[in-house]
Write a protein that holds these residues in place. Structure first.
Motif, PDB file in Angstrom:
ATOM      1  N   SER A 158     -12.505   0.864  -3.801  1.00 30.66           N
ATOM      2  CA  SER A 158     -11.891   1.058  -2.493  1.00 30.66           C
ATOM      3  C   SER A 158     -10.795   2.097  -2.594  1.00 30.66           C
ATOM      4  O   SER A 158     -10.198   2.285  -3.649  1.00 30.66           O
ATOM      5  CB  SER A 158     -11.327  -0.265  -1.976  1.00 30.66           C
ATOM      6  OG  SER A 158     -10.339  -0.710  -2.871  1.00 30.66           O
ATOM      7  N   PRO A 159     -10.477   2.759  -1.564  1.00 27.57           N
ATOM      8  CA  PRO A 159      -9.398   3.774  -1.617  1.00 27.57           C
ATOM      9  C   PRO A 159      -8.055   3.119  -1.893  1.00 27.57           C
ATOM     10  O   PRO A 159      -7.804   2.000  -1.455  1.00 27.57           O
ATOM     11  CB  PRO A 159      -9.442   4.412  -0.226  1.00 27.57           C
ATOM     12  CG  PRO A 159     -10.114   3.390   0.636  1.00 27.57           C
ATOM     13  CD  PRO A 159     -11.098   2.674  -0.239  1.00 27.57           C
ATOM     14  N   PRO A 160      -7.177   3.775  -2.670  1.00 22.49           N
ATOM     15  CA  PRO A 160      -5.868   3.181  -2.990  1.00 22.49           C
ATOM     16  C   PRO A 160      -5.021   3.054  -1.744  1.00 22.49           C
ATOM     17  O   PRO A 160      -5.166   3.813  -0.794  1.00 22.49           O
ATOM     18  CB  PRO A 160      -5.250   4.170  -3.974  1.00 22.49           C
ATOM     19  CG  PRO A 160      -5.914   5.474  -3.669  1.00 22.49           C
ATOM     20  CD  PRO A 160      -7.322   5.134  -3.226  1.00 22.49           C
ATOM     21  N   PRO A 161      -4.155   2.076  -1.745  1.00 28.25           N
ATOM     22  CA  PRO A 161      -3.271   1.915  -0.582  1.00 28.25           C
ATOM     23  C   PRO A 161      -2.294   3.068  -0.487  1.00 28.25           C
ATOM     24  O   PRO A 161      -2.037   3.789  -1.440  1.00 28.25           O
ATOM     25  CB  PRO A 161      -2.578   0.584  -0.846  1.00 28.25           C
ATOM     26  CG  PRO A 161      -2.636   0.425  -2.322  1.00 28.25           C
ATOM     27  CD  PRO A 161      -3.938   1.045  -2.753  1.00 28.25           C
ATOM     28  N   ASN A 162      -1.701   3.187   0.692  1.00 27.78           N
ATOM     29  CA  ASN A 162      -0.787   4.296   0.942  1.00 27.78           C
ATOM     30  C   ASN A 162       0.482   4.200   0.098  1.00 27.78           C
ATOM     31  O   ASN A 162       1.082   5.192  -0.242  1.00 27.78           O
ATOM     32  CB  ASN A 162      -0.420   4.343   2.425  1.00 27.78           C
ATOM     33  CG  ASN A 162      -1.632   4.654   3.278  1.00 27.78           C
ATOM     34  OD1 ASN A 162      -2.563   5.316   2.809  1.00 27.78           O
ATOM     35  ND2 ASN A 162      -1.637   4.158   4.510  1.00 27.78           N
ATOM     36  N   SER A 163       0.935   2.992  -0.229  1.00 28.48           N
ATOM     37  CA  SER A 163       2.175   2.831  -0.981  1.00 28.48           C
ATOM     38  C   SER A 163       2.036   3.206  -2.443  1.00 28.48           C
ATOM     39  O   SER A 163       3.024   3.398  -3.126  1.00 28.48           O
ATOM     40  CB  SER A 163       2.664   1.376  -0.884  1.00 28.48           C
ATOM     41  OG  SER A 163       1.697   0.515  -1.469  1.00 28.48           O
ATOM     42  N   GLY A 164       0.814   3.290  -2.964  1.00 28.91           N
ATOM     43  CA  GLY A 164       0.618   3.663  -4.351  1.00 28.91           C
ATOM     44  C   GLY A 164       0.570   2.483  -5.291  1.00 28.91           C
ATOM     45  O   GLY A 164       0.222   2.656  -6.455  1.00 28.91           O
ATOM     46  N   LEU A 165       0.953   1.283  -4.882  1.00 30.21           N
ATOM     47  CA  LEU A 165       0.951   0.106  -5.741  1.00 30.21           C
ATOM     48  C   LEU A 165       0.231  -1.019  -5.008  1.00 30.21           C
ATOM     49  O   LEU A 165       0.456  -1.248  -3.817  1.00 30.21           O
ATOM     50  CB  LEU A 165       2.378  -0.326  -6.097  1.00 30.21           C
ATOM     51  CG  LEU A 165       3.189   0.591  -7.008  1.00 30.21           C
ATOM     52  CD1 LEU A 165       4.596   0.040  -7.159  1.00 30.21           C
ATOM     53  CD2 LEU A 165       2.537   0.731  -8.364  1.00 30.21           C
ATOM     54  N   THR A 166      -0.605  -1.720  -5.706  1.00 26.08           N
ATOM     55  CA  THR A 166      -1.254  -2.889  -5.141  1.00 26.08           C
ATOM     56  C   THR A 166      -0.338  -4.083  -5.279  1.00 26.08           C
ATOM     57  O   THR A 166       0.714  -4.025  -5.927  1.00 26.08           O
ATOM     58  CB  THR A 166      -2.579  -3.145  -5.860  1.00 26.08           C
ATOM     59  OG1 THR A 166      -2.310  -3.409  -7.231  1.00 26.08           O
ATOM     60  CG2 THR A 166      -3.527  -1.939  -5.729  1.00 26.08           C
ATOM     61  N   ALA A 167      -0.783  -5.181  -4.689  1.00 26.87           N
ATOM     62  CA  ALA A 167       0.032  -6.393  -4.743  1.00 26.87           C
ATOM     63  C   ALA A 167       0.173  -6.904  -6.166  1.00 26.87           C
ATOM     64  O   ALA A 167       1.237  -7.393  -6.580  1.00 26.87           O
ATOM     65  CB  ALA A 167      -0.587  -7.465  -3.848  1.00 26.87           C
ATOM     66  N   VAL A 168      -0.904  -6.803  -6.952  1.00 33.89           N
ATOM     67  CA  VAL A 168      -0.833  -7.274  -8.339  1.00 33.89           C
ATOM     68  C   VAL A 168       0.132  -6.429  -9.149  1.00 33.89           C
ATOM     69  O   VAL A 168       0.929  -6.927  -9.945  1.00 33.89           O
ATOM     70  CB  VAL A 168      -2.242  -7.258  -8.973  1.00 33.89           C
ATOM     71  CG1 VAL A 168      -2.178  -7.652 -10.437  1.00 33.89           C
ATOM     72  CG2 VAL A 168      -3.155  -8.194  -8.209  1.00 33.89           C
ATOM     73  N   GLU A 169       0.065  -5.125  -8.933  1.00 35.91           N
ATOM     74  CA  GLU A 169       0.986  -4.251  -9.657  1.00 35.91           C
ATOM     75  C   GLU A 169       2.421  -4.499  -9.248  1.00 35.91           C
ATOM     76  O   GLU A 169       3.344  -4.439 -10.069  1.00 35.91           O
ATOM     77  CB  GLU A 169       0.598  -2.800  -9.408  1.00 35.91           C
ATOM     78  CG  GLU A 169      -0.727  -2.426 -10.066  1.00 35.91           C
ATOM     79  CD  GLU A 169      -1.158  -1.028  -9.702  1.00 35.91           C
ATOM     80  OE1 GLU A 169      -0.687  -0.524  -8.653  1.00 35.91           O
ATOM     81  OE2 GLU A 169      -1.957  -0.447 -10.446  1.00 35.91           O
TER      82      GLU A 169
END
Length: 904
Positions: free
Chosen positions: A651-662
């Motif tokens: 899936s495309p990365p989120p706009n913030s650059g960090l996922t919830a796990v990260e």
């Protein structure tokens, strides 16, 4: 009349400025002023002739005609006002000197005002130093009116621009000279200038010239100073062009930048004697035997040496040099047993730190610990001197440099030292202009909270004041975490000190850093830290995109964030519809997944927070085959993948650059970082404690070594004294023996003399009145008539005399009974030794007895034989005995006279 009506307006202005007719010159001055006023800018051609030939203004300001001079100075003011900096710098050297002599001292008020305005414009357009330099020679002018006018101009300069903009040192140096001027107007203007200086400098100006004034002048000046002491601090009324430009660029009032500039301006406005004074070389004035006197065993000599050093060091500013040996000697004086020496040494440290300022920083470690160790002194005068010395040491350094030793001595076992250190810390916090860093705030807060639990009320109150002062600097919000765990009473006490504290430093919050774009490399670094933690291995991991990026894969264990009840694990309304039909099924499959499969989402990130799939995308692959979860990362280093994974599986990365796990991992890493920082702080405090213990042990060791050395020296001194005492005793014993022998010898000599003088003049060893000299005296009239002795017999004294005579005869001649065998001592032919000769009064050894004496003795013997003397009783008459006695007395007196025996 034709010449007077001639029109000179056609001539150039430069020619008319030098015309011989004053009216022409006056008209030229007026026309030039009007031209300057209508120029659009500083580059207008109207200024060019006067910039190329600045000598034209010298004649204008010193015009011989007072009316023309008035207009000439006014034209110069217009030229400077509209001509800019070039007009100032090119004409300044030509006009200030003549304008001071003929413009400021003019009788016309307009000319004087224009001249003063021109001087102020010269300062405004450029810098004030060249103008002051050109004005000072006029103070030596022979005309008093010129000197007075120059002083008035200087007063106006400092009144308009202030002492911070215009350096007052050159004028303060020559101020005593004008105070001694013969003209009263000059002295009055000098007083006005000194009062203006006092408005700006206050007491800082006095060391420069005060001691050179007469006592009456000092009294008058003090009276003038009293009038303006209550006035508020003056402000600069006129700004330089450079300052005007800076104000134009300044932020609007009320903004943070404006507040900072106002604080900086307020700090720069403070002027002290150190900034005004010239550095003085004091090392050459220190006595050559200072260190010898400082090591003297007499406290008076040590105190005198320190007093002499204080007189040398007590100057406004000290030239930098090598003061290491002096500071070490002063630090040693802190251990002196005499408090007068300690007080004087502390005062020397105070003036040395005040005179060196920042240059004293390299000597701080020499003196600070000994001073703080001496804070145990309870006498108020000593404690005040030590506190003043510490304050000057702090002003010469900074809070960061002094904080480590302050925190060490806050743990001192002596309550007096602890209290003095606490008061010193409070003064440092109130006077510092730099806010402490966050680690320093933590250290101070921990030390202050320990003081809150002390048994002494003074220490508890001081701990609350420390926390309140730090809160005033850092703010209530920043100090909130440090006050956790304290009861309400202590918090209320801290809040009281926070409300009343006055500090000079303010913690300026830093703007938050700009959000950096997401990068793969920085994300890998924190994962390496997490990789050091023990983790549960997951079977059959499959390489993923994150494993390729991080190059340090790790399968984290499920935590509270990954559970359904946690914030991170809560399902969203627009969650992903997985084939499992919910969240629990994929989670259950992911945890115990088979060896060859990997879950779609990691245990730390539930499926609800997985990346959404686009509507037109194909259905997701089976569970465990193409997931992106962190649980799918291998514990081993993932092999490099050349071909990127298909777009349908990622899936495309989120706009913030960090996922919830990260983000969750980042939070954990931040917690780990905080824990490590706390551990570092604890280790740093432990290190500080150990360092303080080591330092204390070193001090104890040094003290023990010093005591041991003193004891050894004392023992050696006692041994030396004992050896000297023994030597003196032996000498005294020898002297006593010698005197005893001399006394015995003198006794023997005296005995011999007595025996010689008392040798008996007897004719036979039979009992007779002539047994010895005492017997002669006794039998011949001193003790009665001879008949009495004849009746009563010899007394015991006569017998003793006879016995002593016999013993002496035996000692001298060896023949005790010689007289019994027909030889009488008084016989004329008897052989005599030295003593019998001396006793008989003869002039030498072996000399015969006198004739009268011998005849008398023979006649006495004959009469005794004829009369039949029996039982020792005399038969001669008392007259014969008296004659013999008198004769013997005469002989005895002669012998005494010869032997030098004084009569008693």
């Amino acid at each position: 009349m034709a010449d007077q009506e001639e029109d000179y307006s056609s001539l150039p202005l430069s020619d008319r400025f030098q015309h011989k007719i004053w009216k022409v010159r006056k008209a030229a001055y007026e026309e030039a002023a009007k031209q300057f006023e209508i120029t659009p800018d500083e580059q207008d051609p109207a200024f060019r002739p006067f910039l190329n030939d600045p000598g034209l203004w010298k004649g204008a300001v010193a015009d011989s005609n007072v009316a023309a001079q008035q207009d000439g100075v006014a034209a110069l003011c217009a030229f400077l006002k509209f001509g800019g900096r070039d007009a100032c710098t090119r004409t300044r050297g030509h006009t200030i000197g003549p304008m001071v002599e003929k413009g400021l001292a003019s009788t016309r008020a307009a000319t004087k005002a224009s001249s003063l305005e021109a001087i102020l414009l010269y300062i405004e357009l450029d810098t004030p130093a060249p103008v002051i330099e050109d004005l000072l020679p006029a103070l030596s002018n022979k005309q008093p009116k010129v000197v007075a006018a120059t002083l008035a101009a200087l007063t106006a300069i400092y009144h308009n621009y202030g002492c911070k903009t215009v350096d007052p040192k050159p004028v303060l140096k020559i101020l005593p000279k004008v105070f001694g001027h013969a003209d009263k107007n000059v002295r009055a203007e000098a007083t006005n200038l000194a009062v203006e200086f006092y408005r700006w400098l206050r007491e800082a100006m006095k060391p420069m010239f005060w001691n050179d004034l007469k006592p009456t002048q000092q009294t008058e000046m003090e009276a003038q100073f009293e009038k303006i002491k209550a006035e508020p601090a003056p402000k600069q009324e006129r700004l330089l062009r450079s300052q005007q430009a800076a104000m134009a660029r300044a932020p609007p009032p009320g903004s943070a930048g404006a507040e900072d500039e106002e604080e900086a301006e307020a700090e720069s406005a403070e002027i002290d004697a150190f900034d005004l004074a010239e550095p003085q070389d004091v090392l050459s004035k220190v006595a050559s035997d200072f260190h010898e006197q400082l090591a003297s065993s007499k406290w008076k000599e040590r105190k005198d040496a320190l007093e002499a050093l204080y007189g040398v060091l007590n100057v406004p500013r000290i030239k930098d040099g090598d003061f290491g040996e002096i500071t070490r000697g002063l630090a040693k004086c802190m251990k002196d047993a005499n408090i007068a020496v300690v007080t004087q040494a502390a005062q020397c440290i105070e003036v040395l730190a005040k005179g060196l300022r920042k240059s004293f920083g390299k000597y701080r470690s020499n003196v600070m610990s000994p001073i703080m160790e001496r804070l145990k002194e309870k006498k108020a005068s000593v404690a005040d001197a030590l506190g003043a010395a510490l304050d000057q040491v702090f002003l010469a350094t900074s809070l960061s440099e002094c904080l480590e030793e302050i925190l060490e001595y806050l743990k001192h076992k002596n309550p007096q030292v602890k209290e003095g250190t606490m008061k010193f810390l409070i003064r440092c916090l109130k006077t510092t202009r730099e806010a402490p860093s966050k680690p320093e705030v933590t250290s101070i807060a921990e030390a202050a909270k320990k003081l809150l639990s002390e048994s002494s009320e003074g220490l508890r109150s001081g701990g609350a004041e420390v926390l309140g002062t730090v809160m005033k600097i850092m703010g209530e919000r920043a100090m909130g975490p440090h006050l956790e765990g304290l009861d309400d009473i202590r918090k209320a006490k801290i809040k009281e000190h926070f409300d009343t504290a006055e500090v000079k430093a303010k913690d300026k919050p830093k703007p938050p850093p700009a959000a950096a774009p997401p990068k793969a490399a920085p994300a890998a670094a924190p994962r390496k830290v997490v990789a050091k933690k023990p983790a549960t291995k997951k079977p059959a991991p499959a390489p993923s995109v994150y494993a390729q990026e991080a190059q340090a894969p790790l399968a984290p264990q499920p935590t509270a964030r990954s559970l359904a009840g946690s914030k991170l694990g809560a399902p969203k309304a627009s969650g992903l519809a997985t084939p499992g039909g919910g969240l629990k099924a994929p989670l259950k499959r992911a945890l115990p997944g088979p060896g060859g499969a990997a879950p779609t989402a990691s245990p730390r990130r539930p499926a609800a927070q997985a990346a959404p799939v686009e509507d037109d995308a194909p259905p997701p692959p089976r569970l465990g085959l193409g997931g992106r979860g962190l649980a799918g990362r291998s514990l081993a280093k993932a092999p490099a993948v050349n071909a990127p994974p298909p777009a349908s599986s990622i899936s495309p990365p989120p706009n913030s650059g960090l996922t919830a796990v990260e983000r969750a991992e980042l939070e954990e890493l931040r917690l780990d970082k905080d824990r490590l920082l706390r551990q570092c702080d604890d280790l740093r405090q432990e290190r500080s404690r150990l360092n303080s213990e080591v330092q204390e042990l070193k001090n104890q060791n040094a003290q023990l070594i010093e005591d041991h050395t003193r004891d050894v020296l004392s023992i050696k001194a006692k041994e030396t004294q004992l050896v000297r005492a023994r030597s003196d005793c032996e000498a005294a014993e020898a002297m006593c023996g010698q005197l005893r022998r001399e006394m015995e010898r003198l006794k023997r000599a005296l005995t011999r003399e007595e025996r010689v003088n008392s040798t008996p003049m007897i004719a036979s060893p039979s009992r007779d009145v002539f047994s010895d000299e005492a017997g002669i005296y006794r039998d011949t009239g001193l003790y009665g008539a001879p008949q009495d002795n004849a009746r009563t017999g010899y007394s015991s004294r006569s017998r003793l005399s006879f016995t002593s005579a016999l013993s002496e005869e035996k000692e001298n001649t060896g023949d005790v009974l010689a007289s019994q065998y027909g030889r009488h001592k008084l016989s004329p032919d008897g052989t005599r030794n030295g003593r019998t000769s001396a006793a008989s009064g003869s002039g030498g050894r072996g000399s015969p007895a006198p004739t009268s004496y011998s005849s008398r003795a023979d006649s006495m013997n004959g009469q005794r034989e004829g009369n039949g003397i029996s039982n020792g009783q005399p038969v001669e008459s008392w007259k014969r005995a008296a004659e013999v006695t008198n004769a013997l007395k005469a002989k005895i007196e002669q012998m005494k006279a010869r032997q030098g025996i004084n009569r008693n």
